[in-house]
Write a protein that holds these residues in place. Structure first.
Motif, short mmCIF file in Angstrom:
data_model
loop_
_atom_site.label_atom_id
_atom_site.label_comp_id
_atom_site.label_asym_id
_atom_site.label_seq_id
_atom_site.Cartn_x
_atom_site.Cartn_y
_atom_site.Cartn_z
N SER A 34 9.12 4.80 2.92
CA SER A 34 7.77 5.20 2.51
C SER A 34 6.93 5.48 3.75
CB SER A 34 7.12 4.08 1.70
OG SER A 34 7.90 3.78 0.59
N SER A 35 5.72 5.92 3.48
CA SER A 35 4.79 6.21 4.57
C SER A 35 4.66 5.02 5.51
CB SER A 35 3.43 6.53 3.95
OG SER A 35 2.39 6.22 4.83
N ASP A 36 4.56 5.30 6.80
CA ASP A 36 4.43 4.22 7.78
C ASP A 36 3.01 4.15 8.33
OD1 ASP A 36 6.13 6.13 10.40
OD2 ASP A 36 4.37 6.54 9.17
N THR A 42 2.95 -1.79 4.58
CA THR A 42 3.36 -0.76 3.61
C THR A 42 3.71 -1.36 2.27
OG1 THR A 42 4.19 0.61 5.42
CG2 THR A 42 4.94 1.17 3.23
N CYS A 45 0.66 -1.49 0.30
CA CYS A 45 0.29 -0.15 -0.18
C CYS A 45 1.07 0.22 -1.43
CB CYS A 45 0.55 0.90 0.90
SG CYS A 45 -0.45 0.71 2.37
N GLY A 188 -2.39 4.80 3.20
CA GLY A 188 -1.00 4.57 2.82
C GLY A 188 -0.82 4.55 1.31
N ASN A 235 11.92 -1.33 1.41
CA ASN A 235 10.92 -1.27 2.46
C ASN A 235 10.83 -2.58 3.24
OD1 ASN A 235 7.70 -1.78 3.08
ND2 ASN A 235 8.41 0.27 3.59
N THR A 247 9.18 2.83 12.41
CA THR A 247 8.29 4.00 12.35
C THR A 247 8.82 5.18 13.15
OG1 THR A 247 7.00 3.14 14.19
CG2 THR A 247 6.23 2.60 11.99
#
Lengths: 387, 68
Positions: A34-36, A42, A45, A188, A235, A247
């Protein structure tokens, strides 16, 4: 015969639908990570994004229940009228087509970059496309039955990689919690909502084939819960094993699992990640292709989606070659994706539901029978008549 | 090379699919969309392979849309 025909034998059970929804949401994210933006937060988020997507699940289920038949695109046409309905339909089907192309490209790039660097990308994309066309031509229930098997393999591989990697986990990597404040959490969460949670909009058309006895919102919710739990586990595993180094990697889960080994002889567990992507990505591509074909069929008044599978898949294959110029653009798209996706994931479905409810309420009001005014004879006229 | 691979795949898919569409009378109404899609796919792939600089969707969106 369309899967929406209630006379068809091949109904999709609630369990199969949950698995299809879960695989649609999990697939690429479990591999790329997922987005870092929020780094070690995260996981938080993800929980916030899950809380934000629950109202949207309700919106989609309400659209499906607006009119009998559970026909997502058909209900949009009925709710919004022929002109506005077709405009909304065109927007949603183009969104599904574009998303399908994006993910097809990501899957192809994964295999091309990590496993087959000398094989031209087009060969990999054509192989995936051919399989998807063949599967969808055999009807959606085939995808549903495959999902039931594939989700077990995917969850097993996520769990086994986590268990085997326990020795390499450092729980201090979770700290410090919320160190950078709420701004990265907000960004995030928005990104995880847009990618992949909000993509559940493409799962709406699948519910036309759902068994009539099954309820829509619980099925959608369970599928999303399975996806969130799997993504959360993956994650946290990546974070605990790789720490902040997560990342810098393109395919985080792949790099994380590649560090796992049992002694000197059991290594290369990252092949499990390749399985995850192939299985989940295949179902995801099938779902987006089905959503596109169904949208085209409804837009142009066609009875069935099946003859459109090959043409739409060729369009998807072509667009996948021009959707990204290179891999760097794949990951840079995080910066603007929420703004590009939110109109299709939130604004349009909410607008359709509001308009649909208003029109339905208006129709019910017009259908209400007029009150009959009963005249009660007065005492004088009664006395005048007499016995 | 890329175009040759794509054309091979394209030919097989179109031949198999169009044959089915043309054989079944009920499916002939899908013909126009199928021809449109096949033509578009072929033209764009020829453009890509000829070295034409086609701007990517992602690049265009990056310039037009605000950043998070």
């Amino acid at each position: 015969m369309s899967d929406h025909d209630h006379r068809t034998e091949h109904k999709i059970t609630a369990r199969q639908m949950e698995d299809m929804v879960a695989l649609t949401l999990i697939s690429s994210t479990v591999v790329t990570g997922s987005s870092d933006i929020a780094e070690q937060d995260t996981w938080f988020c993800m929980l916030v994004a899950f809380a934000l997507v629950i109202p949207m699940l309700w919106v989609h289920s309400q659209i499906l229940e607006l009119y009998p038949g559970r026909d997502y695109y058909g209900n949009i046409l009925r709710a919004c009228g022929p002109v506005a309905g077709k405009a909304v339909l065109a927007a949603l089907l183009l969104y599904s087509l574009l998303l399908g192309s994006m993910y097809l490209r990501v899957f192809g790039e994964f295999i091309h970059t990590l496993n087959m660097p000398e094989t031209p990308l087009i060969v990999i994309l054509c192989a995936i496309a051919a399989t998807v066309i063949y599967t969808l031509k055999n009807r959606l229930y085939v995808v549903a039955r495959l999902s039931k098997f594939m989700i077990l393999v995917l969850i097993f591989s996520i769990l086994i990689s986590g268990i085997l990697g326990i020795g390499k986990m450092d729980f201090n990597n979770l700290k410090p919690v919320l160190q950078r404040g709420f701004e990265p959490i907000y960004r995030g969460s928005l990104l995880i909502f847009a990618l992949p949670m909000g993509e559940v909009v493409a799962c709406g058309p699948l519910f036309g084939g759902l068994d009539r006895k099954s309820k829509i919102f619980p099925t959608l919710l369970k599928g999303t819960v399975i996806a969130v739990l799997a993504l959360l586990f993956a994650n946290v595993r990546n974070l605990l094993i790789l720490g902040r180094a997560a990342t810098i990697f393109t395919f985080v889960s792949y790099e994380c699992v590649s560090t796992i080994s049992i002694g000197e002889f059991l290594t290369r567990f990252e092949v499990l990640i390749g399985f995850n992507l192939l299985l989940g990505g295949f179902v995801k591509t099938c779902v987006f292709l089905f959503s596109t074909c169904e949208g085209v069929a409804k837009l142009f008044g066609m009875d069935d989606y099946e003859p459109l599978a090959a043409p739409c898949m060729l369009l998807m294959l072509t667009i996948s070659q021009i959707v990204y110029a290179n891999m760097e653009e794949v990951f840079n798209c995080e910066e603007y994706l929420p703004y590009a996706s939110l109109p299709f994931q939130v604004a349009l479905p909410v607008a359709v539901l509001i308009v649909g409810k208003i029109r339905l309420a208006g129709k019910k009001k017009r259908r209400k029978p007029k009150k009959q005014i009963c005249t009660v004879p007065s005492a004088e006229s009664g006395a005048a008549q007499g016995p | 090379m890329t175009l040759v691979i794509f054309l091979t795949f394209f030919t097989v898919v179109v031949w198999v699919d169009l044959r089915r569409v043309l054989q079944e009378k009920a499916k002939k109404k899908y013909l126009w969309f199928a021809l449109f899609a096949y033509t578009a796919a072929l033209v764009v792939n020829i453009m890509i392979d000829s070295g034409m600089d086609i701007p990517s969707f992602s690049g265009a969106a990056e310039q037009l849309l605000p950043k998070l």
